[in-house]
Write a protein that holds these residues in place. Structure first.
Motif, PDB file in Angstrom:
ATOM      1  N   SER A 155       0.828  -1.210   0.000  1.00 20.54           N
ATOM      2  CA  SER A 155       0.000   0.000   0.000  1.00 20.54           C
ATOM      3  C   SER A 155       0.857   1.253   0.000  1.00 20.54           C
ATOM      4  O   SER A 155       0.580   2.210  -0.737  1.00 20.54           O
ATOM      5  N   ILE A 156       1.897   1.251   0.829  1.00 15.37           N
ATOM      6  CA  ILE A 156       2.772   2.415   0.932  1.00 15.37           C
ATOM      7  C   ILE A 156       3.579   2.617  -0.357  1.00 15.37           C
ATOM      8  O   ILE A 156       3.730   3.736  -0.857  1.00 15.37           O
ATOM      9  N   LEU A 157       4.083   1.525  -0.921  1.00 15.81           N
ATOM     10  CA  LEU A 157       4.980   1.611  -2.067  1.00 15.81           C
ATOM     11  C   LEU A 157       4.265   1.581  -3.416  1.00 15.81           C
ATOM     12  O   LEU A 157       4.779   2.132  -4.402  1.00 15.81           O
ATOM     13  N   GLY A 158       3.091   0.944  -3.453  1.00 11.26           N
ATOM     14  CA  GLY A 158       2.415   0.774  -4.745  1.00 11.26           C
ATOM     15  C   GLY A 158       1.004   1.306  -4.828  1.00 11.26           C
ATOM     16  O   GLY A 158       0.373   1.201  -5.888  1.00 11.26           O
ATOM     17  N   GLY A 159       0.477   1.832  -3.722  1.00  9.68           N
ATOM     18  CA  GLY A 159      -0.870   2.385  -3.747  1.00  9.68           C
ATOM     19  C   GLY A 159      -1.894   1.473  -3.076  1.00  9.68           C
ATOM     20  O   GLY A 159      -1.652   0.283  -2.867  1.00  9.68           O
ATOM     21  N   ARG A 160      -3.059   2.053  -2.771  1.00 11.37           N
ATOM     22  CA  ARG A 160      -4.110   1.333  -2.030  1.00 11.37           C
ATOM     23  C   ARG A 160      -4.554   0.057  -2.729  1.00 11.37           C
ATOM     24  O   ARG A 160      -4.712  -1.000  -2.108  1.00 11.37           O
ATOM     25  N   GLY A 161      -4.791   0.146  -4.025  1.00 17.18           N
ATOM     26  CA  GLY A 161      -5.287  -1.022  -4.757  1.00 17.18           C
ATOM     27  C   GLY A 161      -4.297  -2.169  -4.766  1.00 17.18           C
ATOM     28  O   GLY A 161      -4.672  -3.334  -4.595  1.00 17.18           O
ATOM     29  N   TRP A 162      -3.023  -1.849  -4.962  1.00  9.95           N
ATOM     30  CA  TRP A 162      -1.970  -2.866  -4.964  1.00  9.95           C
ATOM     31  C   TRP A 162      -1.868  -3.523  -3.582  1.00  9.95           C
ATOM     32  O   TRP A 162      -1.714  -4.744  -3.474  1.00  9.95           O
TER      33      TRP A 162
ATOM     34  N   VAL B  81     -10.106 -11.969 -11.608  1.00 13.99           N
ATOM     35  CA  VAL B  81     -11.338 -11.308 -12.063  1.00 13.99           C
ATOM     36  C   VAL B  81     -12.134 -10.792 -10.873  1.00 13.99           C
ATOM     37  O   VAL B  81     -12.630  -9.653 -10.873  1.00 13.99           O
ATOM     38  N   LEU B  82     -12.246 -11.617  -9.815  1.00 12.68           N
ATOM     39  CA  LEU B  82     -13.003 -11.217  -8.626  1.00 12.68           C
ATOM     40  C   LEU B  82     -12.379  -9.994  -7.960  1.00 12.68           C
ATOM     41  O   LEU B  82     -13.089  -9.048  -7.567  1.00 12.68           O
ATOM     42  N   LEU B  83     -11.065  -9.987  -7.835  1.00 20.94           N
ATOM     43  CA  LEU B  83     -10.383  -8.853  -7.206  1.00 20.94           C
ATOM     44  C   LEU B  83     -10.584  -7.568  -8.015  1.00 20.94           C
ATOM     45  O   LEU B  83     -10.829  -6.495  -7.452  1.00 20.94           O
TER      46      LEU B  83
ATOM     47  N   LEU C  62     -14.288  -6.430  -7.593  1.00 22.39           N
ATOM     48  CA  LEU C  62     -14.532  -5.893  -6.255  1.00 22.39           C
ATOM     49  C   LEU C  62     -13.853  -4.540  -6.064  1.00 22.39           C
ATOM     50  O   LEU C  62     -14.427  -3.620  -5.472  1.00 22.39           O
ATOM     51  N   TRP C  63     -12.627  -4.422  -6.567  1.00 25.77           N
ATOM     52  CA  TRP C  63     -11.898  -3.169  -6.353  1.00 25.77           C
ATOM     53  C   TRP C  63     -12.549  -2.005  -7.100  1.00 25.77           C
ATOM     54  O   TRP C  63     -12.852  -0.972  -6.509  1.00 25.77           O
TER      55      TRP C  63
ATOM     56  N   LEU D 147     -16.444  -1.481  -5.864  1.00 27.50           N
ATOM     57  CA  LEU D 147     -16.816  -1.053  -4.510  1.00 27.50           C
ATOM     58  C   LEU D 147     -15.624  -0.559  -3.688  1.00 27.50           C
ATOM     59  O   LEU D 147     -15.620   0.561  -3.177  1.00 27.50           O
ATOM     60  N   GLU D 148     -14.594  -1.387  -3.603  1.00 27.25           N
ATOM     61  CA  GLU D 148     -13.538  -1.148  -2.634  1.00 27.25           C
ATOM     62  C   GLU D 148     -12.697   0.100  -2.922  1.00 27.25           C
ATOM     63  O   GLU D 148     -12.162   0.712  -2.004  1.00 27.25           O
ATOM     64  N   SER D 149     -12.549   0.471  -4.195  1.00 30.55           N
ATOM     65  CA  SER D 149     -11.737   1.653  -4.509  1.00 30.55           C
ATOM     66  C   SER D 149     -12.317   2.926  -3.900  1.00 30.55           C
ATOM     67  O   SER D 149     -11.585   3.875  -3.612  1.00 30.55           O
ATOM     68  N   ARG D 150     -13.644   2.924  -3.694  1.00 35.69           N
ATOM     69  CA  ARG D 150     -14.285   4.092  -3.074  1.00 35.69           C
ATOM     70  C   ARG D 150     -14.362   3.963  -1.559  1.00 35.69           C
ATOM     71  O   ARG D 150     -14.317   4.963  -0.842  1.00 35.69           O
ATOM     72  N   ARG D 151     -14.466   2.725  -1.072  1.00 35.40           N
ATOM     73  CA  ARG D 151     -14.666   2.506   0.363  1.00 35.40           C
ATOM     74  C   ARG D 151     -13.374   2.381   1.138  1.00 35.40           C
ATOM     75  O   ARG D 151     -13.224   2.937   2.229  1.00 35.40           O
ATOM     76  N   PHE D 152     -12.406   1.636   0.599  1.00 34.79           N
ATOM     77  CA  PHE D 152     -11.198   1.282   1.338  1.00 34.79           C
ATOM     78  C   PHE D 152     -10.174   2.414   1.281  1.00 34.79           C
ATOM     79  O   PHE D 152      -9.726   2.811   0.207  1.00 34.79           O
ATOM     80  N   LYS D 153      -9.769   2.910   2.434  1.00 37.45           N
ATOM     81  CA  LYS D 153      -8.832   4.033   2.504  1.00 37.45           C
ATOM     82  C   LYS D 153      -7.376   3.592   2.575  1.00 37.45           C
ATOM     83  O   LYS D 153      -6.471   4.374   2.290  1.00 37.45           O
ATOM     84  N   GLY D 154      -7.141   2.359   3.009  1.00 36.02           N
ATOM     85  CA  GLY D 154      -5.772   1.883   3.134  1.00 36.02           C
ATOM     86  C   GLY D 154      -5.140   2.309   4.447  1.00 36.02           C
ATOM     87  O   GLY D 154      -5.788   2.921   5.309  1.00 36.02           O
ATOM     88  N   PRO D 155      -3.865   2.024   4.624  1.00 34.38           N
ATOM     89  CA  PRO D 155      -3.178   2.413   5.865  1.00 34.38           C
ATOM     90  C   PRO D 155      -3.046   3.929   5.942  1.00 34.38           C
ATOM     91  O   PRO D 155      -3.053   4.614   4.911  1.00 34.38           O
TER      92      PRO D 155
END
Length: 527
Positions: free
Chosen positions: A94-101, A486-488, A491-492, A495-503
């Motif tokens: 997350s720190i080195l490659g971004g939230r999605g990675w 495909v599932l990841l 999902l990302w 939904l998750e790209s908007r919801r998940f903030k990461g560390p």
């Protein structure tokens, strides 16, 4: 670095010191060494080496695979020294490659960890059944053992075999559930008890590996030329373990799964960073030492197996029973074989126990950043035991559940090494692009000018491993891998790209200070 400095580093990354920091450098090494456990994969996966490249695969293949694992551990150690958190791979990606990675890394790593625990615990049951119940106490375990339906065992009808297989399935489910429950209870009651067992396991693995190796050298056939003998045993020559004949190159690559299935799980040192004193130095050392000594002792042990075989072709033809037939036919004293058999089972039990520790810390760390459904529950830490109790029991339930559907389990258990090494490569790949740009703060463990070349080799090696890992008999993993990707993606982006903030990063870390103080107060430790 003292306890206060460790806590200060953790605060600087936006996290509270909720877990109990009781582990020293040896305990951090021992938890990874226990999960690697050369007495687990080094024994149960030995038939794969025999069924691919024979003696050469088991010995020189072990060196090649072990050196690659050491390369991976070094690259991960550098990142762990900079960011010593329980989230480990997920946090680093997350720190080195971004939230999605980072989010994708978390799921791939978590799946790998769950299937490591599941596959080892099934192995614990099977080793206990065959080496102890049958081998030591001479109890007939036919009704607890899956029988072949093609061809049928002599004197049995298809209905009888199906009845035995159904019974064996339910006995295994009950046995694995009990085993995992005990491991979860040990983890529940504090890291002190867990490290006591994993510290013991570190010594146990070394002693048993040395004695077992000596047994095969002393009472085996003594054919040292076997170590240099490459034979393509894919297809019928390997007892059908690898079902179809393949080229020698493919056979060798598939055989590398023997050491790489064994030498995995060393990210446990990183997942217990927040429970380790002087984590920035101890964690990289823990990973590197656990891999190095597994490489050394595992190589000599594998060499002893190969040298002990009176006939490598016959050993390969035994397929999945290759190692067990060799051990059973070894003319060593019965009391010694019985003692070693029991010790192997104990070491495998602690191996999976340590795996559950690692899995629970991954669940806890991902949940505290909101990465899991029900994160509010899974992130909780027991004030009494200072362990992530809900995460421990979730890991236990998922590990048992993973064993329930036999066809899927067989493939995914074999693929757990693939899942884990892909998750290891992801933060390393991100670091290749981030180093010197967005990644400018490092810990005391540095690779210097070798960092990027080593990282590049890890990425290339992981692609080769991925190719080997989807060859027969593991080709069903192609469908699972495509489905997972495909599932990841769905999902990302759905939904998750908007919801998940990461560390937490930047200003969010400063805003978390009051929350950090409250969390530490809740578990009885002042910030």
């Amino acid at each position: 670095m003292g306890h206060d400095e460790d806590t200060k580093v953790l605060h600087s990354m936006g996290y509270a010191q909720e877990l109990s920091r009781r582990m020293g450098a040896f305990s951090n090494f021992a938890i990874s060494f226990s999960i690697i456990c050369i007495l687990a994969g080094g024994i149960t996966s030995f038939p794969l080496a025999m069924a691919t490249g024979g003696g050469f695969e088991a010995t020189f293949g072990w060196i090649v695979g072990g050196l690659f694992a050491l390369l991976v551990a070094a690259c991960l150690g550098q990142i762990a020294s900079a960011y010593p958190t329980a989230g480990a791979l997920y946090h680093w990606s997350s720190i080195l490659g971004g939230r999605g990675w980072g989010w994708a890394t978390a799921w791939i790593n978590l799946l790998g960890l769950i299937f490591v625990v599941a596959s080892v615990d099934v192995g614990v049951w099977q080793l206990f059944r065959d080496l102890v119940v049958s081998g030591v106490f001479h109890v007939d375990v036919t009704n607890w053992t899956v029988q072949s339906t093609d061809p049928l065992p002599a004197g049995m009808t298809l209905d009888q075999v199906n009845a035995i297989n159904n019974n064996a399935y339910y006995v295994q489910v009950a046995a694995v559930t009990l085993i995992v429950a005990v491991q979860a209870l040990v983890n529940h009651f504090g890291i002190k008890l867990t490290t006591l067992l994993t510290d013991f396991s570190g010594y146990l693995i070394l002693v048993v590996a040395v004695v077992l190796t000596a047994m095969f050298f002393i009472w085996g056939a003594g054919n040292f030329s076997h170590a240099f003998t490459f034979a393509n045993n894919t297809g019928d020559a390997g007892g059908g373990y690898v079902p179809a004949a393949r080229t020698a190159v493919v056979a060798f690559l598939v055989g590398l799964l023997y050491p790489l299935y064994t030498i995995t799980g060393f990210d446990a040192s990183a997942h217990t960073s927040e429970e380790t004193n002087d984590a920035r130095r101890s964690v990289p050392k823990g990973m590197l030492h656990s891999v190095f000594w597994s490489l050394v002792f595992g190589f000599v042990m594998a060499l002893s197996f190969v040298v002990a075989s009176p006939d490598l072709a016959a050993t390969a033809k035994d397929g999945a029973a290759a190692w067990f037939n060799m051990f059973n036919n070894l003319p060593a004293p019965t009391w010694l074989k019985d003692l070693i058999a029991i010790s192997i089972v104990v070491a495998n039990f602690i191996c999976a126990l340590a795996g559950l520790t690692s899995t629970s810390r991954m669940i806890y760390a991902f949940a505290r950043d909101g990465g899991l459904p029900g994160s509010g529950l899974w992130r909780r830490v027991s004030p009494q035991w200072r362990t992530p109790v809900p995460a421990i029991w979730l890991g236990a339930v998922l590990s048992v559940a993973a064993t329930l559907y036999s066809p899927a389990f067989a493939a995914l258990a074999a693929g757990c090494a693939l899942f884990l090494y892909v998750s290891y490569a992801m933060p390393i790949a991100a670091g290749l692009f981030a180093e010197g740009r967005t990644w400018t703060e490092f810990g005391p463990f540095r690779l210097g000018v070798f960092s990027k070349p080593m990282g590049f080799l890890v990425v290339v090696g992981t692609f080769i491993l991925a190719y080997a890992g989807i060859q027969p008999p593991f080709d069903i993993l192609i469908n699972y891998a495509i489905g997972l990707i495909v599932l990841l993606i769905v999902l990302w982006f759905g939904l998750e790209s908007r919801r998940f903030k990461g560390p937490p990063i930047g200003a969010e870390i400063a805003r978390r200070q009051a929350e950090i103080a409250a969390a530490e107060k809740a578990v009885g430790e002042s910030a």
